[in-house]
Write a protein that holds these residues in place. Structure first.
Motif, PDB file in Angstrom:
ATOM      1  N   ALA A   8       0.824  -1.210   0.000  1.00  0.00           N
ATOM      2  CA  ALA A   8       0.000   0.000   0.000  1.00  0.00           C
ATOM      3  C   ALA A   8       0.855   1.256   0.000  1.00  0.00           C
ATOM      4  O   ALA A   8       0.451   2.296  -0.554  1.00  0.00           O
ATOM      5  CB  ALA A   8      -0.924  -0.015   1.216  1.00  0.00           C
ATOM      6  N   ARG A   9       2.024   1.194   0.614  1.00  0.00           N
ATOM      7  CA  ARG A   9       2.943   2.338   0.594  1.00  0.00           C
ATOM      8  C   ARG A   9       3.872   2.280  -0.614  1.00  0.00           C
ATOM      9  O   ARG A   9       4.178   3.301  -1.234  1.00  0.00           O
ATOM     10  CB  ARG A   9       3.781   2.346   1.871  1.00  0.00           C
ATOM     11  CG  ARG A   9       3.015   2.785   3.111  1.00  0.00           C
ATOM     12  CD  ARG A   9       3.945   2.854   4.303  1.00  0.00           C
ATOM     13  NE  ARG A   9       5.055   3.779   4.051  1.00  0.00           N
ATOM     14  CZ  ARG A   9       6.163   3.831   4.781  1.00  0.00           C
ATOM     15  NH1 ARG A   9       6.326   3.009   5.807  1.00  0.00           N
ATOM     16  NH2 ARG A   9       7.108   4.710   4.489  1.00  0.00           N
ATOM     17  N   LYS A  10       4.346   1.080  -0.935  1.00  0.00           N
ATOM     18  CA  LYS A  10       5.311   0.929  -2.029  1.00  0.00           C
ATOM     19  C   LYS A  10       4.713   1.320  -3.371  1.00  0.00           C
ATOM     20  O   LYS A  10       5.386   1.927  -4.222  1.00  0.00           O
ATOM     21  CB  LYS A  10       5.796  -0.520  -2.068  1.00  0.00           C
ATOM     22  CG  LYS A  10       6.901  -0.793  -3.075  1.00  0.00           C
ATOM     23  CD  LYS A  10       7.360  -2.232  -2.956  1.00  0.00           C
ATOM     24  CE  LYS A  10       8.485  -2.519  -3.947  1.00  0.00           C
ATOM     25  NZ  LYS A  10       8.963  -3.924  -3.839  1.00  0.00           N
ATOM     26  N   TYR A  11       3.448   0.972  -3.570  1.00  0.00           N
ATOM     27  CA  TYR A  11       2.798   1.256  -4.845  1.00  0.00           C
ATOM     28  C   TYR A  11       1.762   2.362  -4.711  1.00  0.00           C
ATOM     29  O   TYR A  11       0.756   2.374  -5.421  1.00  0.00           O
ATOM     30  CB  TYR A  11       2.146  -0.025  -5.372  1.00  0.00           C
ATOM     31  CG  TYR A  11       3.147  -1.095  -5.704  1.00  0.00           C
ATOM     32  CD1 TYR A  11       3.864  -1.056  -6.891  1.00  0.00           C
ATOM     33  CD2 TYR A  11       3.409  -2.136  -4.813  1.00  0.00           C
ATOM     34  CE1 TYR A  11       4.801  -2.037  -7.196  1.00  0.00           C
ATOM     35  CE2 TYR A  11       4.339  -3.123  -5.104  1.00  0.00           C
ATOM     36  CZ  TYR A  11       5.036  -3.057  -6.296  1.00  0.00           C
ATOM     37  OH  TYR A  11       5.974  -4.018  -6.595  1.00  0.00           O
ATOM     38  N   ARG A  12       2.020   3.284  -3.827  1.00  0.00           N
ATOM     39  CA  ARG A  12       1.134   4.436  -3.685  1.00  0.00           C
ATOM     40  C   ARG A  12       1.265   5.313  -4.924  1.00  0.00           C
ATOM     41  O   ARG A  12       2.384   5.567  -5.407  1.00  0.00           O
ATOM     42  CB  ARG A  12       1.493   5.228  -2.442  1.00  0.00           C
ATOM     43  CG  ARG A  12       0.474   6.288  -2.092  1.00  0.00           C
ATOM     44  CD  ARG A  12       0.622   6.748  -0.669  1.00  0.00           C
ATOM     45  NE  ARG A  12      -0.572   7.458  -0.214  1.00  0.00           N
ATOM     46  CZ  ARG A  12      -0.924   7.584   1.048  1.00  0.00           C
ATOM     47  NH1 ARG A  12      -0.177   7.046   1.992  1.00  0.00           N
ATOM     48  NH2 ARG A  12      -2.012   8.238   1.381  1.00  0.00           N
ATOM     49  N   PRO A  13       0.165   5.807  -5.481  1.00  0.00           N
ATOM     50  CA  PRO A  13       0.231   6.601  -6.721  1.00  0.00           C
ATOM     51  C   PRO A  13       1.108   7.843  -6.558  1.00  0.00           C
ATOM     52  O   PRO A  13       1.034   8.552  -5.550  1.00  0.00           O
ATOM     53  CB  PRO A  13      -1.228   6.990  -6.978  1.00  0.00           C
ATOM     54  CG  PRO A  13      -2.033   5.977  -6.235  1.00  0.00           C
ATOM     55  CD  PRO A  13      -1.232   5.618  -5.038  1.00  0.00           C
ATOM     56  N   GLN A  14       1.950   8.079  -7.572  1.00  0.00           N
ATOM     57  CA  GLN A  14       2.818   9.258  -7.587  1.00  0.00           C
ATOM     58  C   GLN A  14       2.342  10.311  -8.575  1.00  0.00           C
ATOM     59  O   GLN A  14       2.737  11.473  -8.465  1.00  0.00           O
ATOM     60  CB  GLN A  14       4.253   8.839  -7.930  1.00  0.00           C
ATOM     61  CG  GLN A  14       4.858   7.842  -6.951  1.00  0.00           C
ATOM     62  CD  GLN A  14       4.947   8.395  -5.550  1.00  0.00           C
ATOM     63  OE1 GLN A  14       5.291   9.561  -5.329  1.00  0.00           O
ATOM     64  NE2 GLN A  14       4.630   7.553  -4.558  1.00  0.00           N
ATOM     65  N   VAL A  19      -3.500   6.766 -10.223  1.00  0.00           N
ATOM     66  CA  VAL A  19      -4.675   6.625  -9.361  1.00  0.00           C
ATOM     67  C   VAL A  19      -5.668   5.660 -10.020  1.00  0.00           C
ATOM     68  O   VAL A  19      -5.986   5.792 -11.207  1.00  0.00           O
ATOM     69  CB  VAL A  19      -5.340   8.000  -9.099  1.00  0.00           C
ATOM     70  CG1 VAL A  19      -6.580   7.829  -8.214  1.00  0.00           C
ATOM     71  CG2 VAL A  19      -4.348   8.933  -8.433  1.00  0.00           C
ATOM     72  N   VAL A  20      -6.174   4.702  -9.260  1.00  0.00           N
ATOM     73  CA  VAL A  20      -7.028   3.639  -9.792  1.00  0.00           C
ATOM     74  C   VAL A  20      -8.491   4.006  -9.597  1.00  0.00           C
ATOM     75  O   VAL A  20      -8.922   4.354  -8.483  1.00  0.00           O
ATOM     76  CB  VAL A  20      -6.725   2.297  -9.089  1.00  0.00           C
ATOM     77  CG1 VAL A  20      -7.614   1.185  -9.638  1.00  0.00           C
ATOM     78  CG2 VAL A  20      -5.271   1.933  -9.244  1.00  0.00           C
ATOM     79  N   GLY A  21      -9.267   3.942 -10.678  1.00  0.00           N
ATOM     80  CA  GLY A  21     -10.714   4.020 -10.578  1.00  0.00           C
ATOM     81  C   GLY A  21     -11.300   5.396 -10.336  1.00  0.00           C
ATOM     82  O   GLY A  21     -12.490   5.500 -10.027  1.00  0.00           O
ATOM     83  N   ARG A  57      -1.938  14.807  -2.144  1.00  0.00           N
ATOM     84  CA  ARG A  57      -0.479  14.963  -2.231  1.00  0.00           C
ATOM     85  C   ARG A  57      -0.017  15.174  -3.672  1.00  0.00           C
ATOM     86  O   ARG A  57       0.875  15.998  -3.929  1.00  0.00           O
ATOM     87  CB  ARG A  57       0.195  13.714  -1.650  1.00  0.00           C
ATOM     88  CG  ARG A  57       0.014  13.556  -0.139  1.00  0.00           C
ATOM     89  CD  ARG A  57       0.661  12.288   0.355  1.00  0.00           C
ATOM     90  NE  ARG A  57       0.516  12.143   1.798  1.00  0.00           N
ATOM     91  CZ  ARG A  57       0.950  11.093   2.484  1.00  0.00           C
ATOM     92  NH1 ARG A  57       1.532  10.081   1.848  1.00  0.00           N
ATOM     93  NH2 ARG A  57       0.784  11.051   3.796  1.00  0.00           N
ATOM     94  N   ILE A  58      -0.618  14.420  -4.600  1.00  0.00           N
ATOM     95  CA  ILE A  58      -0.248  14.594  -6.011  1.00  0.00           C
ATOM     96  C   ILE A  58      -0.604  15.998  -6.483  1.00  0.00           C
ATOM     97  O   ILE A  58       0.171  16.653  -7.212  1.00  0.00           O
ATOM     98  CB  ILE A  58      -0.945  13.529  -6.871  1.00  0.00           C
ATOM     99  CG1 ILE A  58      -0.432  12.139  -6.506  1.00  0.00           C
ATOM    100  CG2 ILE A  58      -0.724  13.803  -8.350  1.00  0.00           C
ATOM    101  CD1 ILE A  58      -1.225  11.005  -7.128  1.00  0.00           C
TER     102      ILE A  58
END
Length: 605
Positions: A8-14, A19-21, A57-58
């Motif tokens: 969940a942290r490693k593949y958090r959207p940058q 961002v999914v969905g 954040r993005i």
């Protein structure tokens, strides 16, 4: 030991593309940044784990980037995150307002992300209103919450609201496939489908479940390993259970349910899953709704195959029974018996008046093959024709027997006509008498025998003919209200009929009405029945029963001009004995010797 970072942290959207969905929201934010049309107060609301904080954040990072900036620059000095769950006082908001006045040292904007904003106190919300409405040009506020209804309307009116939706099962499954590919994990599509369904629309939950299952099964993620680790019932369980229901195999069905319980699964979870399984089968019955089935391709093929075996009526009834069991489960004292009863009812559903496994042969075809006889299937049409033929023969035999008896009797047509005329005269004199369709037949009496009135049979052809002629010649009788009987009656007769009607109501179960008739005896004023009641509520109840009472009185007293007058007298309630002293006085009025009995034995009231 290398430090492990959860997925969940490693593949958090940058970036917004990661961002999914939430394509509608990310596209809106990108267009607002490009067109310089971004509001200074934004509210991100939606369920947990759908990307609210990640998008904030993005967005904070994107609006501070220039062409000369490195893409990995995070502008940490310009982004302030405040957890409103632990910083919800007025002092915390005042400290935030003081920081807002200072312009950024690097970048264009200072972004304040307030997570779980609904946890702020009422005073903190009020202190934040003015700054939120007119912030400095270099400040942007992003509020994130899972419970928008707890935010006061004055805050909502100052924000541009973005509603994040739950992530669909398909989107979550596709994202998990990408993560598994990057991690070098081979995973079945059905296994990832189960994880996505278990996550219930939250991507963070799906990644957490993914990590847990990988720790259990290693680099090879199978459907069996996922169902075992997550303690969920496999699709195969419901497919097998449905096959047993369609085969009407109740013993094996109960054994299968016992095995499910022995594996530690809850009966409530099983029956609710069975209802969902029937729903999925119903969805597969129509090509227009098959896209609503959120399963893998292999599982979808199994659903399509089983949906052909079950009828539409069976699935509707099955969903109804399973849903009813689901609702009653928590309140049931014997929950296992409730589920077993539901399964037996499902296996016994009748479709179009016949059981699901109804076979055309009463005896198996193998029996006839052994005997050298070719089995013949009797269609329903042949059965109906045979039954009609049998009934016709029986009716003809009965008609012939009845005609023989009637012909042997000493009855003439003139006597029958005379009886009809006499009967019609009697009916004209007495309108209360009912018109009967049967005609009495005069029979020659013989001494020493018991004679009963003989009537023509309704099955006789001659009788049917006579009745038809009688109906054609009979004129419709119109009852004139002036001719209704108005016989005189006494007050005692009226009161006797009154008490009789009350007893009739009591036998029917109308205890309250029956007691009212027993306690309140009316008086007679010419043709009017005068009833005195102690309160208005009793009058309303009596008026409700008035129609049936008057119809009874009309027939009983043979007077159709009777009226009922109800009078409310509040002082009449004094005659009822409510206290022990009142009851004693009532008894003493009826029998004065009771006072002597009380004094002789020194009794208390």
């Amino acid at each position: 030991m290398e430090h492990f970072i959860v997925s969940a942290r490693k593949y958090r959207p940058q970036t917004f593309k990661d961002v999914v969905g939430q394509q509608a929201i990310t596209n809106t934010l990108l267009n607002a940044i490009e067109n310089n049309h971004l509001a200074q107060a934004l509210l991100f609301t939606g369920p947990r784990g759908v990307g609210k904080t990640s998008c904030a954040r993005i967005l904070a990072k994107t609006i501070n980037q220039d062409e000369n900036e490195h893409p990995d620059e995070d502008f940490a000095f310009n982004i302030f995150e405040l957890d409103a769950a632990s910083n919800n006082s007025v002092d915390d908001i005042r400290s935030l307002i003081d920081q807002v006045r200072i312009p950024p040292q690097v970048g264009k904007y200072k972004v304040y992300i307030i997570d779980e904003v609904h946890m702020l106190s009422q005073a903190a919300f009020n202190a934040f209103l003015k700054t939120l409405e007119e912030p400095p040009k270099h400040a942007i506020f992003i509020l994130a919450t899972t419970e928008k209804h707890k935010i006061i309307p004055t805050i909502l009116s100052r924000c541009q609201i973005f509603d994040f939706k739950r992530i669909t099962v398909t989107d979550a499954k596709n994202h998990l496939m990408q993560v598994a590919a990057q991690e070098g994990i081979t995973a079945d599509e059905d296994a990832l489908q189960i994880i996505a369904q278990k996550a219930d629309g939250a991507m963070r939950d799906a990644l957490s479940i993914f990590d847990r299952v990988v720790s259990f099964s290693g680099k090879n993620l199978t459907r069996q390993a996922v169902t075992e680790n997550l303690n969920v019932l496999d699709y195969e369980t419901y497919f097998k259970t449905t096959d047993l229901i369609l085969e009407n195999n109740i013993p094996q069905l109960l054994i299968e349910f016992n095995e499910i319980l022995s594996q530690g699964f809850d009966g409530h979870h099983f029956i609710s899953g069975l209802a969902s399984h029937f729903r999925d089968l119903l969805v597969c019955k129509n090509q227009a709704t098959i896209n609503l089935l959120e399963v893998g391709q292999q599982t979808k093929a199994k659903y399509l195959e089983q949906s052909q075996k079950a009828t539409h009526a069976f699935l509707i009834k099955g969903i109804e029974l399973a849903n009813d069991c689901d609702l009653k489960y928590k309140t049931s004292r014997n929950q296992r018996l409730l589920v077993e009863l539901c399964l037996m009812q499902l296996a016994s559903i009748l479709v179009d008046g016949e059981k699901k496994n109804d076979k055309p042969y009463i005896i198996p075809p193998s029996y006839f093959k052994e005997k050298g006889i070719k089995p013949v299937k009797i269609s329903s049409e042949v059965k109906e024709k045979a039954l009609e033929k049998t009934e016709t023969e029986k009716q003809n035999n009965t008609l012939s027997q009845v005609e023989e008896k009637i012909e042997s009797s000493a009855t003439t047509v003139s006597e029958i006509t005379q009886n009809k005329d006499v009967k019609s005269d009697i009916q004209e004199d007495n309108p209360e008498s009912t018109i009967t369709t049967e005609t009495p037949v005069a029979v020659e009496k013989k001494p020493g025998l018991i004679h009963r009135e003989r009537r023509t049979s309704g099955l006789s052809l001659s009788s049917i003919k006579r009745k038809k002629e009688h109906e054609e010649n009979k004129e419709e009788q119109i009852i004139d209200p002036k001719n209704l009987p108005k016989e005189k009656f006494t007050e005692s007769q009226m009161q006797g009929a009154w008490i009789e009607y009350g007893k009739m109501q009591d036998k029917k179960g109308e205890r309250i009405i029956g007691s009212m008739f027993a306690m309140n005896i009316p008086t007679l004023d010419e043709d009017a029945i005068v009833l005195e009641l102690p309160n208005q509520s009793m009058k309303v109840d009596m008026e409700a029963a008035q129609s049936g009472l008057l119809q009874f009185m009309f027939k009983k007293l043979k007077n159709y001009s009777i009226e009922l007058k109800i009078i409310v007298n509040e002082e009449a309630s004094k005659k009822y004995a409510f206290t022990p002293q009142d009851k004693y006085e009532k008894l003493r009025e009826k029998n004065p010797l009771i006072d002597k009995l009380r004094s002789s034995f020194d009794l208390d009231i």
